[in-house]
Motif scaffolding. Structure first.
Motif, mmCIF file in Angstrom:
data_model
loop_
_atom_site.group_PDB
_atom_site.id
_atom_site.type_symbol
_atom_site.label_atom_id
_atom_site.label_comp_id
_atom_site.label_asym_id
_atom_site.label_seq_id
_atom_site.Cartn_x
_atom_site.Cartn_y
_atom_site.Cartn_z
ATOM 1 N N ASN A 1 0.836 -1.202 0.000
ATOM 2 C CA ASN A 1 0.000 0.000 0.000
ATOM 3 C C ASN A 1 0.871 1.253 0.000
ATOM 4 O OD1 ASN A 1 -2.381 -1.609 0.288
ATOM 5 N ND2 ASN A 1 -1.850 -1.858 2.443
ATOM 6 N N SER A 2 2.120 1.114 -0.420
ATOM 7 C CA SER A 2 3.096 2.196 -0.359
ATOM 8 C C SER A 2 2.745 3.320 -1.319
ATOM 9 C CB SER A 2 4.490 1.663 -0.685
ATOM 10 O OG SER A 2 4.850 0.642 0.218
ATOM 11 N N ASP A 3 3.292 4.481 -1.006
ATOM 12 C CA ASP A 3 3.102 5.652 -1.848
ATOM 13 C C ASP A 3 4.454 6.347 -1.988
ATOM 14 O OD1 ASP A 3 2.029 7.744 -3.301
ATOM 15 O OD2 ASP A 3 1.122 8.737 -1.570
ATOM 16 N N GLY A 4 5.037 6.250 -3.169
ATOM 17 C CA GLY A 4 6.356 6.847 -3.386
ATOM 18 C C GLY A 4 7.402 6.170 -2.528
ATOM 19 N N THR A 5 8.081 6.963 -1.710
ATOM 20 C CA THR A 5 9.133 6.409 -0.859
ATOM 21 C C THR A 5 8.612 5.983 0.520
ATOM 22 O OG1 THR A 5 9.767 8.587 -0.045
ATOM 23 C CG2 THR A 5 10.929 7.770 -2.002
ATOM 24 N N LEU A 6 7.323 6.157 0.768
ATOM 25 C CA LEU A 6 6.723 5.786 2.052
ATOM 26 C C LEU A 6 6.176 4.363 1.986
ATOM 27 C CD1 LEU A 6 5.980 6.829 4.912
ATOM 28 C CD2 LEU A 6 3.731 7.409 3.948
ATOM 29 N N ILE A 7 6.766 3.471 2.778
ATOM 30 C CA ILE A 7 6.349 2.072 2.819
ATOM 31 C C ILE A 7 5.145 1.918 3.739
ATOM 32 C CG2 ILE A 7 6.996 -0.223 3.664
ATOM 33 C CD1 ILE A 7 9.845 0.358 2.732
ATOM 34 N N GLU A 8 4.108 1.288 3.194
ATOM 35 C CA GLU A 8 2.933 0.917 3.980
ATOM 36 C C GLU A 8 2.480 -0.441 3.464
ATOM 37 O OE1 GLU A 8 1.288 5.223 5.354
ATOM 38 O OE2 GLU A 8 0.190 4.246 3.719
ATOM 39 N N SER A 9 2.358 -1.405 4.383
ATOM 40 C CA SER A 9 2.105 -2.763 3.918
ATOM 41 C C SER A 9 1.575 -3.673 5.021
ATOM 42 C CB SER A 9 3.406 -3.366 3.387
ATOM 43 O OG SER A 9 3.216 -4.676 2.918
ATOM 44 N N ASP A 10 0.840 -4.689 4.574
ATOM 45 C CA ASP A 10 0.502 -5.838 5.403
ATOM 46 C C ASP A 10 1.264 -7.012 4.821
ATOM 47 O OD1 ASP A 10 -1.383 -4.455 7.013
ATOM 48 O OD2 ASP A 10 -2.870 -4.634 5.415
ATOM 49 N N ILE A 11 2.033 -7.688 5.667
ATOM 50 C CA ILE A 11 2.867 -8.810 5.226
ATOM 51 C C ILE A 11 2.458 -10.049 6.015
ATOM 52 C CG2 ILE A 11 5.211 -9.730 5.075
ATOM 53 C CD1 ILE A 11 6.235 -6.853 4.859
ATOM 54 N N PHE A 12 1.979 -11.053 5.305
ATOM 55 C CA PHE A 12 1.553 -12.309 5.913
ATOM 56 C C PHE A 12 2.656 -13.341 5.741
ATOM 57 C CE2 PHE A 12 -2.249 -9.979 5.087
ATOM 58 C CZ PHE A 12 -3.131 -10.331 6.101
ATOM 59 N N ILE A 13 2.993 -14.024 6.840
ATOM 60 C CA ILE A 13 4.077 -15.011 6.827
ATOM 61 C C ILE A 13 3.589 -16.312 7.449
ATOM 62 C CG2 ILE A 13 6.367 -15.576 7.742
ATOM 63 C CD1 ILE A 13 7.005 -12.569 7.659
ATOM 64 N N SER A 14 3.760 -17.408 6.710
ATOM 65 C CA SER A 14 3.403 -18.732 7.226
ATOM 66 C C SER A 14 4.548 -19.273 8.076
ATOM 67 C CB SER A 14 3.126 -19.705 6.086
ATOM 68 O OG SER A 14 3.067 -21.030 6.602
ATOM 69 N N ILE A 15 4.280 -19.445 9.338
ATOM 70 C CA ILE A 15 5.283 -20.001 10.255
ATOM 71 C C ILE A 15 5.583 -21.463 9.899
ATOM 72 C CG2 ILE A 15 5.717 -20.619 12.674
ATOM 73 C CD1 ILE A 15 6.092 -17.603 11.906
ATOM 74 N N GLU A 16 4.587 -22.181 9.420
ATOM 75 C CA GLU A 16 4.818 -23.573 9.000
ATOM 76 C C GLU A 16 5.800 -23.637 7.823
ATOM 77 O OE1 GLU A 16 1.007 -26.186 9.298
ATOM 78 O OE2 GLU A 16 0.366 -24.094 9.037
ATOM 79 N N ARG A 17 5.651 -22.726 6.844
ATOM 80 C CA ARG A 17 6.572 -22.687 5.697
ATOM 81 C C ARG A 17 7.971 -22.327 6.158
ATOM 82 N NH1 ARG A 17 6.321 -25.890 3.051
ATOM 83 N NH2 ARG A 17 4.532 -26.407 4.236
ATOM 84 N N ILE A 18 8.070 -21.393 7.122
ATOM 85 C CA ILE A 18 9.386 -20.995 7.631
ATOM 86 C C ILE A 18 10.074 -22.211 8.248
ATOM 87 C CG2 ILE A 18 10.635 -19.518 9.269
ATOM 88 C CD1 ILE A 18 9.319 -18.000 6.910
ATOM 89 N N ARG A 19 9.339 -22.965 9.061
ATOM 90 C CA ARG A 19 9.913 -24.172 9.686
ATOM 91 C C ARG A 19 10.364 -25.180 8.637
ATOM 92 N NH1 ARG A 19 8.778 -23.087 14.781
ATOM 93 N NH2 ARG A 19 6.698 -22.840 15.581
ATOM 94 N N ASP A 20 9.493 -25.459 7.674
ATOM 95 C CA ASP A 20 9.830 -26.432 6.625
ATOM 96 C C ASP A 20 11.016 -25.954 5.778
ATOM 97 O OD1 ASP A 20 7.800 -28.039 7.527
ATOM 98 O OD2 ASP A 20 6.469 -27.677 5.816
ATOM 99 N N ASN A 21 11.012 -24.679 5.418
ATOM 100 C CA ASN A 21 12.109 -24.151 4.597
ATOM 101 C C ASN A 21 13.427 -24.129 5.358
ATOM 102 O OD1 ASN A 21 10.495 -23.869 2.371
ATOM 103 N ND2 ASN A 21 10.130 -21.687 2.665
ATOM 104 N N ALA A 22 13.378 -23.873 6.647
ATOM 105 C CA ALA A 22 14.611 -23.904 7.449
ATOM 106 C C ALA A 22 15.233 -25.302 7.380
ATOM 107 C CB ALA A 22 14.324 -23.502 8.890
ATOM 108 N N THR A 23 14.403 -26.314 7.500
ATOM 109 C CA THR A 23 14.892 -27.690 7.391
ATOM 110 C C THR A 23 15.406 -27.962 5.981
ATOM 111 O OG1 THR A 23 13.349 -28.430 9.091
ATOM 112 C CG2 THR A 23 14.238 -30.124 7.623
ATOM 113 N N ARG A 24 14.623 -27.574 4.989
ATOM 114 C CA ARG A 24 14.984 -27.815 3.589
ATOM 115 C C ARG A 24 16.291 -27.123 3.203
ATOM 116 N NH1 ARG A 24 11.433 -25.144 -0.639
ATOM 117 N NH2 ARG A 24 12.839 -25.191 -2.379
ATOM 118 N N PHE A 25 16.495 -25.901 3.676
ATOM 119 C CA PHE A 25 17.700 -25.142 3.326
ATOM 120 C C PHE A 25 18.821 -25.311 4.341
ATOM 121 C CE2 PHE A 25 14.342 -22.294 1.330
ATOM 122 C CZ PHE A 25 14.501 -22.843 0.069
ATOM 123 N N GLU A 26 18.602 -26.217 5.306
ATOM 124 C CA GLU A 26 19.606 -26.536 6.341
ATOM 125 C C GLU A 26 20.088 -25.283 7.069
ATOM 126 O OE1 GLU A 26 22.597 -28.881 4.368
ATOM 127 O OE2 GLU A 26 21.251 -30.604 4.220
#
Length: 152
Positions: free
Chosen positions: A73-98
């Protein structure tokens, strides 16, 4: 809008304890500044695979699991955002990427910010630049803000 940036951490359908909030907030602000941006607000919403999959289907017409979705939702140089992160994906990717869960989480946190700063990751050279920036800024988090990378 006020002159102070606001970074918030929420959880949706999971139980999750987010550590080092103040250091992470300062780090994100510094990364934005280094990338010549300022932060109005960022809402990080930690959630499950299923929750993020539904957002992916509803808003992006993708039927795949993902670790992050960034609504810009940013405007020019002003960052405005909603960021959704799956904790399950983070766990799986941590294992996958060692790597550690914490390191993978920090990488994904800043990945979203880098998208908001204009970086893309569709082409190979874009992915390489994005990964280089992620590594640089995660190292900054560890060295300047003394946030541990976690253990495997």
């Amino acid at each position: 809008m006020s002159n102070t940036s606001e970074i918030f951490f929420h959880k949706e359908d999971i139980s999750f304890r987010f550590l080092h909030k103040e250091q992470i907030i300062q780090w994100i602000k510094e990364v934005a500044k280094k990338e010549k941006k300022s932060i109005g607000y960022i809402n990080y919403i930690f959630c499950s695979d299923n929750y993020l999959l539904e957002l992916n289907k509803d808003y992006l017409n993708h039927k795949t699991l993902t670790d992050i979705i960034t609504f810009d939702n940013s405007d020019g140089t002003l960052i405005e955002s909603d960021i959704f992160i799956s904790i399950e994906r983070i766990r799986d990717n941590a294992t996958r990427f060692e790597t550690t869960f914490q390191l993978e989480l920090y990488r994904v946190l800043i990945h979203g910010v880098l998208h908001l700063c204009g970086y893309k990751d569709k082409k190979e050279e874009e992915k390489n630049l994005m990964r280089e920036k992620e590594n640089k800024y995660v190292t900054l988090l560890n060295t300047k803000y003394n946030v541990p990378r976690g253990t495997k």
